[in-house]
Design a protein around this motif. Structure first.
Motif, PDB file in Angstrom:
ATOM      1  N   SER A 144      28.221  64.358 -35.268  1.00 15.46           N
ATOM      2  CA  SER A 144      28.149  62.915 -35.472  1.00 15.46           C
ATOM      3  C   SER A 144      28.589  62.168 -34.222  1.00 15.46           C
ATOM      4  CB  SER A 144      29.020  62.517 -36.667  1.00 15.46           C
ATOM      5  OG  SER A 144      30.341  63.008 -36.490  1.00 15.46           O
ATOM      6  N   MET A 145      28.175  60.919 -34.127  1.00 16.01           N
ATOM      7  CA  MET A 145      28.512  60.068 -32.990  1.00 16.01           C
ATOM      8  C   MET A 145      29.576  59.062 -33.406  1.00 16.01           C
ATOM      9  SD  MET A 145      24.668  59.527 -31.423  1.00 16.01           S
ATOM     10  CE  MET A 145      23.782  59.702 -32.982  1.00 16.01           C
ATOM     11  N   SER A 146      30.629  58.951 -32.614  1.00 16.64           N
ATOM     12  CA  SER A 146      31.800  58.177 -33.024  1.00 16.64           C
ATOM     13  C   SER A 146      31.515  56.686 -33.167  1.00 16.64           C
ATOM     14  CB  SER A 146      32.944  58.397 -32.027  1.00 16.64           C
ATOM     15  OG  SER A 146      32.574  57.951 -30.730  1.00 16.64           O
ATOM     16  N   GLU A 147      30.479  56.200 -32.495  1.00 14.83           N
ATOM     17  CA  GLU A 147      30.211  54.762 -32.579  1.00 14.83           C
ATOM     18  C   GLU A 147      29.461  54.370 -33.852  1.00 14.83           C
ATOM     19  OE1 GLU A 147      26.672  56.386 -30.181  1.00 14.83           O
ATOM     20  OE2 GLU A 147      28.808  56.783 -30.435  1.00 14.83           O
ATOM     21  N   LEU A 166      41.774  81.085 -33.948  1.00 10.66           N
ATOM     22  CA  LEU A 166      41.401  80.010 -33.022  1.00 10.66           C
ATOM     23  C   LEU A 166      41.991  78.674 -33.486  1.00 10.66           C
ATOM     24  CD1 LEU A 166      37.964  79.444 -31.373  1.00 10.66           C
ATOM     25  CD2 LEU A 166      39.049  77.537 -32.546  1.00 10.66           C
ATOM     26  N   GLU A 167      42.557  77.933 -32.544  1.00  8.64           N
ATOM     27  CA  GLU A 167      43.036  76.580 -32.807  1.00  8.64           C
ATOM     28  C   GLU A 167      42.142  75.600 -32.060  1.00  8.64           C
ATOM     29  OE1 GLU A 167      46.982  73.700 -32.240  1.00  8.64           O
ATOM     30  OE2 GLU A 167      47.113  75.842 -31.791  1.00  8.64           O
ATOM     31  N   LEU A 168      41.370  74.838 -32.806  1.00  9.54           N
ATOM     32  CA  LEU A 168      40.421  73.895 -32.216  1.00  9.54           C
ATOM     33  C   LEU A 168      41.097  72.548 -31.998  1.00  9.54           C
ATOM     34  CD1 LEU A 168      37.487  73.331 -31.353  1.00  9.54           C
ATOM     35  CD2 LEU A 168      37.019  72.649 -33.717  1.00  9.54           C
ATOM     36  N   ILE A 169      41.051  72.064 -30.753  1.00  4.35           N
ATOM     37  CA  ILE A 169      41.692  70.796 -30.410  1.00  4.35           C
ATOM     38  C   ILE A 169      40.642  69.856 -29.816  1.00  4.35           C
ATOM     39  CG2 ILE A 169      43.492  69.669 -29.057  1.00  4.35           C
ATOM     40  CD1 ILE A 169      45.001  72.295 -29.029  1.00  4.35           C
ATOM     41  N   LEU A 170      40.421  68.747 -30.492  1.00  2.00           N
ATOM     42  CA  LEU A 170      39.419  67.780 -30.044  1.00  2.00           C
ATOM     43  C   LEU A 170      40.075  66.701 -29.185  1.00  2.00           C
ATOM     44  CD1 LEU A 170      37.431  67.235 -33.373  1.00  2.00           C
ATOM     45  CD2 LEU A 170      36.937  68.851 -31.525  1.00  2.00           C
ATOM     46  N   PRO A 171      39.427  66.298 -28.105  1.00  2.00           N
ATOM     47  CA  PRO A 171      39.951  65.175 -27.313  1.00  2.00           C
ATOM     48  C   PRO A 171      39.841  63.881 -28.095  1.00  2.00           C
ATOM     49  CG  PRO A 171      37.780  65.800 -26.541  1.00  2.00           C
ATOM     50  CD  PRO A 171      38.157  66.825 -27.559  1.00  2.00           C
ATOM     51  N   GLN A 172      40.646  62.904 -27.745  1.00  2.00           N
ATOM     52  CA  GLN A 172      40.607  61.626 -28.461  1.00  2.00           C
ATOM     53  C   GLN A 172      39.248  60.959 -28.301  1.00  2.00           C
ATOM     54  OE1 GLN A 172      43.684  58.890 -27.292  1.00  2.00           O
ATOM     55  NE2 GLN A 172      43.197  57.405 -28.878  1.00  2.00           N
ATOM     56  N   ARG A 173      38.712  60.978 -27.082  1.00  6.35           N
ATOM     57  CA  ARG A 173      37.377  60.421 -26.839  1.00  6.35           C
ATOM     58  C   ARG A 173      36.381  61.587 -26.985  1.00  6.35           C
ATOM     59  NH1 ARG A 173      40.416  58.989 -22.647  1.00  6.35           N
ATOM     60  NH2 ARG A 173      39.130  60.102 -21.122  1.00  6.35           N
ATOM     61  N   ASN A 206      46.279  68.222 -23.743  1.00 10.45           N
ATOM     62  CA  ASN A 206      46.333  68.903 -25.039  1.00 10.45           C
ATOM     63  C   ASN A 206      46.770  70.368 -24.903  1.00 10.45           C
ATOM     64  OD1 ASN A 206      45.510  66.643 -26.469  1.00 10.45           O
ATOM     65  ND2 ASN A 206      43.339  67.176 -26.366  1.00 10.45           N
ATOM     66  N   GLU A 207      47.015  70.793 -23.651  1.00  9.81           N
ATOM     67  CA  GLU A 207      47.489  72.155 -23.354  1.00  9.81           C
ATOM     68  C   GLU A 207      46.569  73.231 -23.934  1.00  9.81           C
ATOM     69  OE1 GLU A 207      51.539  72.175 -24.762  1.00  9.81           O
ATOM     70  OE2 GLU A 207      52.260  71.280 -22.888  1.00  9.81           O
ATOM     71  N   VAL A 208      45.270  73.052 -23.749  1.00  5.81           N
ATOM     72  CA  VAL A 208      44.314  74.048 -24.241  1.00  5.81           C
ATOM     73  C   VAL A 208      44.285  75.244 -23.298  1.00  5.81           C
ATOM     74  CG1 VAL A 208      42.909  72.264 -25.339  1.00  5.81           C
ATOM     75  CG2 VAL A 208      42.338  73.029 -23.023  1.00  5.81           C
ATOM     76  N   ASP A 209      43.881  76.382 -23.839  1.00  8.67           N
ATOM     77  CA  ASP A 209      43.698  77.582 -23.018  1.00  8.67           C
ATOM     78  C   ASP A 209      42.322  77.613 -22.385  1.00  8.67           C
ATOM     79  OD1 ASP A 209      46.235  78.955 -23.622  1.00  8.67           O
ATOM     80  OD2 ASP A 209      45.449  79.003 -25.672  1.00  8.67           O
ATOM     81  N   CYS A 210      41.344  77.050 -23.082  1.00  6.45           N
ATOM     82  CA  CYS A 210      39.992  77.012 -22.531  1.00  6.45           C
ATOM     83  C   CYS A 210      39.239  75.816 -23.095  1.00  6.45           C
ATOM     84  CB  CYS A 210      39.236  78.317 -22.812  1.00  6.45           C
ATOM     85  SG  CYS A 210      38.740  78.535 -24.529  1.00  6.45           S
ATOM     86  N   ILE A 211      38.158  75.467 -22.420  1.00  6.44           N
ATOM     87  CA  ILE A 211      37.247  74.418 -22.871  1.00  6.44           C
ATOM     88  C   ILE A 211      35.922  75.084 -23.184  1.00  6.44           C
ATOM     89  CG2 ILE A 211      36.072  72.254 -22.288  1.00  6.44           C
ATOM     90  CD1 ILE A 211      38.309  71.764 -20.226  1.00  6.44           C
ATOM     91  N   SER A 212      35.344  74.735 -24.334  1.00  5.22           N
ATOM     92  CA  SER A 212      34.074  75.339 -24.728  1.00  5.22           C
ATOM     93  C   SER A 212      33.062  74.251 -25.067  1.00  5.22           C
ATOM     94  CB  SER A 212      34.270  76.262 -25.938  1.00  5.22           C
ATOM     95  OG  SER A 212      33.086  76.981 -26.231  1.00  5.22           O
ATOM     96  N   GLY A 213      31.801  74.651 -25.154  1.00  5.91           N
ATOM     97  CA  GLY A 213      30.709  73.744 -25.479  1.00  5.91           C
ATOM     98  C   GLY A 213      29.433  74.527 -25.679  1.00  5.91           C
TER      99      GLY A 213
END
Length: 246
Positions: A144-147, A166-173, A206-213
Motif C-alpha cells: 500500500s501507499m502511505s498517501e 527475523l525481526e522486520l523493522i520499517l522506516p518511518q517514511r 533503527n540499528e538493523v543488521d541488513c536492508i532488504s527489498g
C-alpha cells in the motif's frame, strides 16, 4: 507441477548471481519446475527509460523467443517485471507478447498471489530493514501507499513474517524513494546520493543488521553508499532471506 521461467535481469546475472540462485532454489522448494533460458538478455528497460524505446525491439523479440509457451515467468526484480508488463510487444507475435505480459510476475507477487504461500522453512535471526522500491510499490502494487486512505498491506512483509527469528523493522517514511531511478542516478548524481543517504540514515538509526527489498538495482545503490561510509549494515535481496537457513 507449474513450469516457471526464471527471468534473470542482466545486472543480477552480472553482479548478483546469488540472487538468481536463491530465487531458483526457493521456487523449487515450493514445488515449481524452473526453466532458466540461457539465451535471455536485457529486457530493454534502460533504453526505454532513456527515451530510446525503439532500440529495445530486439530485446522484446528475444524475450518472447526465450519465454514463449511457459506457464509463468518470474523474476526477482520489480522494475524489470513492470517494464515487461507495460511495454513488451512484437508486431510479428502480438498474441504471445500479450500472453507473456499477463503471465510475468515479480517473485514475491508470484509467491503470494499464485502459489499462495502460507508457510516457509526459512530461518534468519537478524533485524531487517525494509526498502519499498517505487516500481514494485506503485507499479505492481506489492504494498500500500502511505498517501492513500486505504487498507495497509505488503506482500513482501507478509512473506518475511514467515521467516523464523527475523525481526522486520520499517522506516518511518516507509515508501520514500532511495534515489536510484536507473539513469537518474547518473544524470542527477548529487540528488540521487543525497536521497540514498537519507534512506540509510533512518535504517541505521533503527540499528538493523541488513536492508532488504525486491529490487537489486535500488539495493545496489544503497550498498554503494553503505560501503563508502564504512557501515556494518549489509544488503540482501528478499529471495536470499526467504531461502536462508541459519
Amino acid at each position: 507441477m507449474l513450469t516457471v521461467g526464471l527471468f534473470v535481469p542482466c545486472y543480477i546475472d552480472q553482479f548478483f548471481p546469488q540472487v538468481a540462485i536463491a530465487s531458483l532454489q526457493l521456487l523449487e522448494k515450493l514445488g515449481c519446475r524452473v526453466v532458466v533460458p540461457t539465451n535471455q538478455t536485457c529486457c530493454g528497460q534502460p533504453m526505454a527509460n532513456s527515451g530510446f524505446a525503439a532500440l529495445a525491439a530486439g530485446c522484446d523479440k528475444n524475450f518472447i523467443r526465450n519465454f514463449a509457451g511457459l506457464d509463468f515467468i518470474v523474476s526477482p526484480s520489480g522494475s524489470c517485471v513492470l517494464h515487461v508488463k507495460e511495454h513488451l510487444s512484437d508486431q510479428h507475435a502480438p498474441t504471445e507478447a500479450a500472453r507473456i505480459r499477463n503471465q510475468v510476475y515479480e517473485l514475491t507477487e508470484f509467491l503470494t498471489d499464485i502459489l499462495k504461500v502460507q508457510a516457509l522453512t526459512a530461518s534468519f535471526p537478524y533485524k531487517v530493514g525494509w526498502h519499498n522500491s517505487c516500481h514494485g510499490q506503485r507499479g505492481l502494487h506489492l504494498s500500500s501507499m502511505s498517501e492513500l486512505v486505504a487498507p495497509d498491506f505488503s506482500k513482501p512483509a507478509r512473506l518475511l513474517q514467515m521467516v523464523d527469528g527475523l525481526e522486520l523493522i520499517l522506516p518511518q517514511r516507509v515508501d520514500e524513494c532511495c534515489g536510484f531511478g536507473g539513469t537518474f542516478s547518473v544524470y542527477e548524481e548529487a540528488v540521487s546520493v543525497k536521497m540514498g543517504r537519507d534512506r540509510i540514515r533512518e535504517h541505521e538509526a533503527n540499528e538493523v543488521d541488513c536492508i532488504s527489498g525486491v529490487d537489486m538495482s535500488c539495493l545496489m545503490h544503497l550498498q554503494g553508499i553503505l560501503n563508502r561510509q564504512g557501515s556494518r549494515v549489509r544488503i540482501l535481496h528478499i529471495a536470499e532471506i526467504l531461502n536462508a537457513r541459519s
